[in-house]
Design an enzyme around this catalytic site. Sequence first.
Site, short mmCIF file in Angstrom:
data_model
loop_
_atom_site.label_atom_id
_atom_site.label_comp_id
_atom_site.label_asym_id
_atom_site.label_seq_id
_atom_site.Cartn_x
_atom_site.Cartn_y
_atom_site.Cartn_z
N ASP B 27 0.87 -1.16 0.00
CA ASP B 27 0.00 0.00 0.00
C ASP B 27 0.92 1.23 0.00
O ASP B 27 2.13 1.11 0.25
CB ASP B 27 -0.86 -0.04 1.26
CG ASP B 27 -1.79 1.15 1.37
OD1 ASP B 27 -2.43 1.50 0.36
OD2 ASP B 27 -1.85 1.74 2.46
N ASP B 29 -0.14 5.24 0.82
CA ASP B 29 -0.36 6.24 1.87
C ASP B 29 -0.43 5.54 3.23
O ASP B 29 -1.19 4.61 3.41
CB ASP B 29 -1.69 6.98 1.58
CG ASP B 29 -1.74 8.34 2.27
OD1 ASP B 29 -0.75 8.75 2.90
OD2 ASP B 29 -2.79 9.00 2.17
N LYS B 223 -8.86 -3.07 -2.93
CA LYS B 223 -8.71 -3.82 -1.68
C LYS B 223 -9.91 -3.57 -0.77
O LYS B 223 -10.38 -2.45 -0.74
CB LYS B 223 -7.45 -3.33 -0.94
CG LYS B 223 -6.16 -3.56 -1.66
CD LYS B 223 -5.01 -2.84 -0.95
CE LYS B 223 -5.04 -1.34 -1.18
NZ LYS B 223 -3.94 -0.60 -0.56
N ASP B 248 -1.03 -0.55 6.05
CA ASP B 248 -1.21 0.13 7.34
C ASP B 248 -2.66 0.03 7.83
O ASP B 248 -2.95 0.39 8.95
CB ASP B 248 -0.84 1.61 7.23
CG ASP B 248 -1.85 2.38 6.40
OD1 ASP B 248 -2.12 1.95 5.25
OD2 ASP B 248 -2.38 3.39 6.89
#
Lengths: 311, 311
Positions: B27, B29, B223, B248
């Site tokens: 991922d 950000d 996702k 995250d």
Amino acid sequence: MMSTCIDTLSVEGRFDFFNSFDNVLTDCDGVLWIDNNILPGATQVMNGFKNNNKNISFVTNSNTKTRAQLLEKFLLLGFLSSINDVISSGFLAARYLKDNLDPSKQVYVIGSPALSNELNALNVKHFGVGEDYLNTSVSEFVDKVKLESNVGAVLVGFDDYFSYPKLFKAASYLKDQNVLFLATNMDEVFPIASNSNIIMPATGSLVIPVKVSAGRDPFVIGKPSTYICDFLTENNKIDPSRTLMIGDRCSTDIVFGKRCGFKTLLVFTGVNSLKDVEEWNKSDDPTLQELVPDYYAEGIDSLKAIFPVPL
Amino acid sequence: MMSTCIDTLSVEGRFDFFNSFDNVLTDCDGVLWIDNNILPGATQVMNGFKNNNKNISFVTNSNTKTRAQLLEKFLLLGFLSSINDVISSGFLAARYLKDNLDPSKQVYVIGSPALSNELNALNVKHFGVGEDYLNTSVSEFVDKVKLESNVGAVLVGFDDYFSYPKLFKAASYLKDQNVLFLATNMDEVFPIASNSNIIMPATGSLVIPVKVSAGRDPFVIGKPSTYICDFLTENNKIDPSRTLMIGDRCSTDIVFGKRCGFKTLLVFTGVNSLKDVEEWNKSDDPTLQELVPDYYAEGIDSLKAIFPVPL
């Protein structure tokens, strides 16, 4: 328990039924009219109730017309009615805020000019109604946006001008957990003729993006929420056990009536059919059982038969 | 199963871990950067993987930048990468439609110019991007609206100009059950600094009103949907069991990784913390257990320690 068809009641059964309630609450669209076409018997039956000393209330989740505008329509169509007989989710939302919001606070409103008028009528300070379209990029908007201070509630009703800035502001005000979150109602779509190729999203479809982005559940004013019942028992002193609720949509009207302890009657001139009721009746699922009305009739016209003196 | 902290691995454990995958999906950000601030070690670790012959993919639910625009950002920040390393939900939505939609049909799009560009790049016919604000009353709009024929799909991504007419059109096209319903992703809000007083609604908050008014569930591209995995196994021939997913946000990144059969690693520089993981671990609820990663680390910087030759 299986529902009772009004037509199958004996003469005594009709008499007992008629005398079992003092108050008649009715939904409007799908019961009294469809679009702007009044349904057979609607005025005769409702005026008949009034002439037989029953209290009547027109209970609607509408929030894009004021009570006064709704009353005008009732009178035009020939219903004997006064302003106090009209209970709309817009009016009740204003009433709730009048009773529950610190009067020094203001309300951020996603909603119609009519909703604004209902708030004005009760001196509830508010802002947000009207166009609020993006005139820059979203990131520039977010950088520059000024949120008002002193917001004590967010109220969401139907809004022609629903937009990203409105969604952003409502969600952001709701980040403060002390800010009340109110929805006039949760109806997802407006009723539309079954042969139509359109879907017309309604208030609930504008509440839900606010709900999921804020991560909070609104307090809902309209059917099937029982706030209307609290209001009617307190203001109109109605006895729920002596009250009949007539509707065409079980998920709002009938569930509302049952939760309030009213007798419930479904008519087939709107959303739900006898087939629906029969299916729910067979089910063991309590959420489906809750949809089953006490009584049913083809349409409001069938209720002529319960009057002791013919209409 | 309890997650393993990268820092607690023995030298052999680190070596085994490093050799247990050939593909690294990450991922962006919250893992590589926050807003526009690159996180410590991000380029070294990702470039390190590349230099050690691992295949890398930047997997993002973003749909408001094209793959080319995203690549530009990666290169600017110093990541060794090529266009095929960039997997965005906007690009994949276009790809899905290319593969699954009758090419004579067109797509009604709620989305950004970037999403339109991705569709153009694959010659997918579409319309709807840009301003579509109400300039009459809703009832007049509904009376006069002309719905396009030949619509085969509705695609919803993030749209600065989300409006009632767009919601109405999307829901109405979806009334035809043959029309595909696609969402780029379901993230309800954009990540925002925790001390901020705003909430920034994201794509999921625009999909959900379409979903509830149409009464249909979308096929989700981003996702945690596993469509990305289907794409990667087919196009990039990756072996899920030899793949590491770094993220995250457990509800998207980790759940996605687990559903795909990847190894999963959570970093604490974004949405979720060790406290979250510990709580889910204690729970008996399988939906909470699904959020628990195989591995965790403070940040991507910690992964330097697993490289056999120091970076």
